[in-house]
Design a protein around this motif. Sequence first.
Motif, short mmCIF file in Angstrom:
data_model
loop_
_atom_site.label_atom_id
_atom_site.label_comp_id
_atom_site.label_asym_id
_atom_site.label_seq_id
_atom_site.Cartn_x
_atom_site.Cartn_y
_atom_site.Cartn_z
N ASP A 194 -6.07 -0.14 4.17
CA ASP A 194 -5.10 -0.65 5.15
C ASP A 194 -4.41 -1.90 4.61
O ASP A 194 -3.19 -2.07 4.77
CB ASP A 194 -5.79 -0.98 6.47
CG ASP A 194 -6.15 0.27 7.26
OD1 ASP A 194 -5.96 1.38 6.73
OD2 ASP A 194 -6.61 0.13 8.40
N SER A 205 -4.76 -1.84 12.35
CA SER A 205 -4.65 -3.02 11.49
C SER A 205 -3.22 -3.52 11.56
O SER A 205 -2.32 -2.80 12.00
CB SER A 205 -5.06 -2.69 10.05
OG SER A 205 -4.25 -1.64 9.54
N ASP A 258 -7.72 -6.13 9.91
CA ASP A 258 -8.04 -4.75 10.26
C ASP A 258 -8.99 -4.76 11.44
O ASP A 258 -9.27 -5.82 12.03
CB ASP A 258 -8.59 -3.97 9.05
CG ASP A 258 -9.88 -4.56 8.50
OD1 ASP A 258 -10.57 -5.30 9.24
OD2 ASP A 258 -10.19 -4.30 7.32
#
Length: 414
Positions: free
Chosen positions: A4, A341, A362
């Motif tokens: 992410d 996130s 996140d």
Amino acid sequence: MPSDKDILLALFEAALGAALPEGKFKDRLPAPPKGRTLVLGAGKASARMARAFEAEWGRPCEGLVVTRYGHGCATRQIEIVEAAHPVPDAAGQDAARRILALARSAGPDDLVVCLMSGGASALLTAPAEGLTLEDKQALNTALLKSGAPIGVMNKVRKAVSAIKGGRLAAAIAPARCVTYLISDVPGDDPGAIGSGPTIPEASDPAAVLALMRRYGVPVSPQVEQVIRANRVGGDPLPGQEVHMIATPLMALEAAAAKARDFGLAPLILGDAIEGEAREAATVFAGIARCAAAHGRPLAAPGVLLSGGETTVTVRGTGRGGRNVEFLLALAVALSGAPGVSAIACDTDGVDGTEDNAGAWFDSTVLAAAEQAGLSPVDRLDDNDGYGFFAALGGLVKTGPTLTNVNDFRAILVR
């Protein structure tokens, strides 16, 4: 699949790439003049704009551009000076004086190219008659703490300036004036970018004074007298051209294209989001939760993109700009929602007055904060988003990017 964090940083880099001035002048160059080509400018992106203009102009030119300390770059012909932002200093005042003198020196056979970007309001400081630099500094500080949106700030700045609100264009006349803009304002209003030094706007002292009182900005008798006396007409000047070469929407569209490369469905929620950062974060958290639970307004995996300029009404003593404030409020509102996130950064590379562009998190952020003994709610109450994300390793540091299309936000929903 990248992490992410990697995806969020890649989206931010794509947005930055679209906001750079290189290659943006090629199809917008004016005809060469019989006389001189003067280049004048101000803003966080102005030095890089000057370098890019020189490269594409390919002819002799001269001039002066003022940018924020640390945001300069090497140029061949155009002088670059640095000054303070967001509170103006003597270097900015001296640069404004010199720029006005150059503007007044232009003759009818000359071409004056003006390069303006966000930050010019503070950097190009020329107090109206009756005010001092110290008066302008105090006013800017009060505006920054007031929570007033950027449009209100710029209206006040124009009212107490000898160079903004089209006053620079009036000094340039009768020379031809071509202005290139990188927008950092919601709606891309040319008159709002850097408070519009080359965009004529009729004065409205009563409206400006009402806005100052509405946002609790002190109005001394001296300031009121200056505002009422510092009038200017709003008639456009003949021969002027204005070109917008980079905008927040361009940056968001580039990030959306990058998201598709990752197999993510992008949704641009808007390029002109304003309001209190923590209140905007609460709304965005609700949208992200709905996307995760119901696939509306987009189905996972996807990314919600937005730009604009939120504000922070300072109540605490902490550190941090509007982007870390937004992000910390978003983390609190999401309450550790799985699969979500986010990143929030200022595209100029400086969030507020700190050394970071913004931050990211996140879905593990609240658990990590608890383990570190951090209270996100307490840090938010103290306006200390910087300290919170610094402790968790979540700050994003780019250094000065030499461009500025305002804030960039991306919320990734798995």
